[in-house]
Design an enzyme around this catalytic site. Structure first.
Site, PDB file in Angstrom:
ATOM      1  N   ALA A  98       0.832  -1.203   0.000  1.00  0.00           N
ATOM      2  CA  ALA A  98       0.000   0.000   0.000  1.00  0.00           C
ATOM      3  C   ALA A  98       0.870   1.258   0.000  1.00  0.00           C
ATOM      4  CB  ALA A  98      -0.914   0.000   1.218  1.00  0.00           C
ATOM      5  N   GLY A 143       0.523  -5.554   0.821  1.00  0.00           N
ATOM      6  CA  GLY A 143      -0.515  -5.713  -0.182  1.00  0.00           C
ATOM      7  C   GLY A 143       0.002  -6.241  -1.505  1.00  0.00           C
ATOM      8  N   GLU A 167       2.838  -5.691   7.347  1.00  0.00           N
ATOM      9  CA  GLU A 167       1.971  -4.642   7.893  1.00  0.00           C
ATOM     10  C   GLU A 167       2.173  -4.423   9.380  1.00  0.00           C
ATOM     11  OE1 GLU A 167      -0.374  -6.158   4.283  1.00  0.00           O
ATOM     12  OE2 GLU A 167       0.999  -6.955   5.774  1.00  0.00           O
TER      13      GLU A 167
END
Length: 287
Positions: A98, A143, A167
């Protein structure tokens, strides 16, 4: 149940050719962040989505996600797409995850909306009717790895591909894609292509070449192995596997039976039987 399952796969419509094109970004400024390439010659039937956002290492921002969703919506209607291959136009990276710089400027409400769209992207890739392959020649983090995991098959460069659900190292949570081992999520550990294959995360690994695209070439060779197969049978096989994985054995067998029943009236099934009888290669047309 029968009605729901038989609607899971659209059988071929009359052919409407898809033109090779780029997806436009918001406004007049800026280049498209993906390109859709329809291959020809011996590769006819292979379509590539090339991610090309070098300034952000193919990070998943609003524009890139929108362009991917738009491309998938068009491609899923084209029965000439027998294999869809995801690759990068940025050397050394598949997708960095992301776009955190862009997300930093979002309100909490905007973040929630974006995460939903990102989840929707992963679902669209996973539900794409034809086989999908991710060619990972470089970093696939967060992602970016989830995008690859949403594909049916994955090929990675043994040394230059680096994968991880990182993440938690950024105070975030994986928000889309297929569930992985909790250890990878809890630790945010990064894996090489060779390590990922040992864990079953990728189908094939290859030594990297000087051009930095060895995984792409192996993925393309894998796609070429799929091309000669009966396309309707391949798509129905994907439905049977995807739908049958999450149910009990009896329901799985029922799903398989429904898919097989859809294949019985096809020209390709008759062609396959004729080719076997006549001892010649089949000529499948997707009907």
């Amino acid at each position: 149940m029968l009605r729901a399952l038989t609607g899971a796969l659209r059988l071929p419509r009359p052919w409407r050719p898809l033109q090779t094109r780029s997806c436009a970004s918001d406004g007049a400024a800026g280049d498209p962040e993906i390109q859709v390439r329809v291959l020809a010659g011996p590769d006819q039937g292979i379509t590539e989505i090339l991610m090309n956002r070098p300034s952000a290492r193919n990070a998943l921002g609003n524009v890139l996600v929108r362009e991917l969703l738009e491309a998938l919506a068009r491609l899923r209607e084209d029965q000439q797409v027998r294999v869809l291959l995801f690759r990068s136009g940025v050397k050394g990276v598949f997708c960095a995850g992301a776009d955190l710089k862009e997300r930093e400027q979002m309100s909490e409400a905007e973040v929630g909306i974006f995460v939903q769209r990102l989840r929707g992207l992963m679902n669209e890739i996973a539900a794409f009717p034809a086989p999908t392959i991710a060619a990972m020649d470089g970093f696939a983090l967060g992602g970016g790895l989830e995008l690859a995991l949403a594909c049916d098959l994955r090929v990675a460069a043994a040394s230059s591909a680096v994968m991880g659900l990182i993440e938690t190292t950024r105070g975030l949570l994986p928000g889309a894609g297929v569930a992985l081992a909790k250890e990878l999520i809890f630790t945010g550990r990064r894996l090489s292509g060779a390590q990922a294959q040992a864990l079953g995360l990728v189908n094939h690994t290859v030594p990297q070449n000087e051009e930095g695209n060895a995984a792409y070439h192996r993925a393309r060779a894998l796609a070429q192995e799929i091309l000669p197969q009966a396309p309707i049978a391949v798509r129905l096989g994907k439905v049977a596997i995807d739908r049958g994985m999450d149910v009990d054995i009896a329901s799985g067998m029922a799903i398989e039976g429904i898919c097989y029943a859809q294949n019985i009236p096809t020209q390709d099934r008759l062609e396959g039987m004729a080719a076997f009888r006549e001892k010649r290669p089949p000529r499948f047309v997707g009907k």
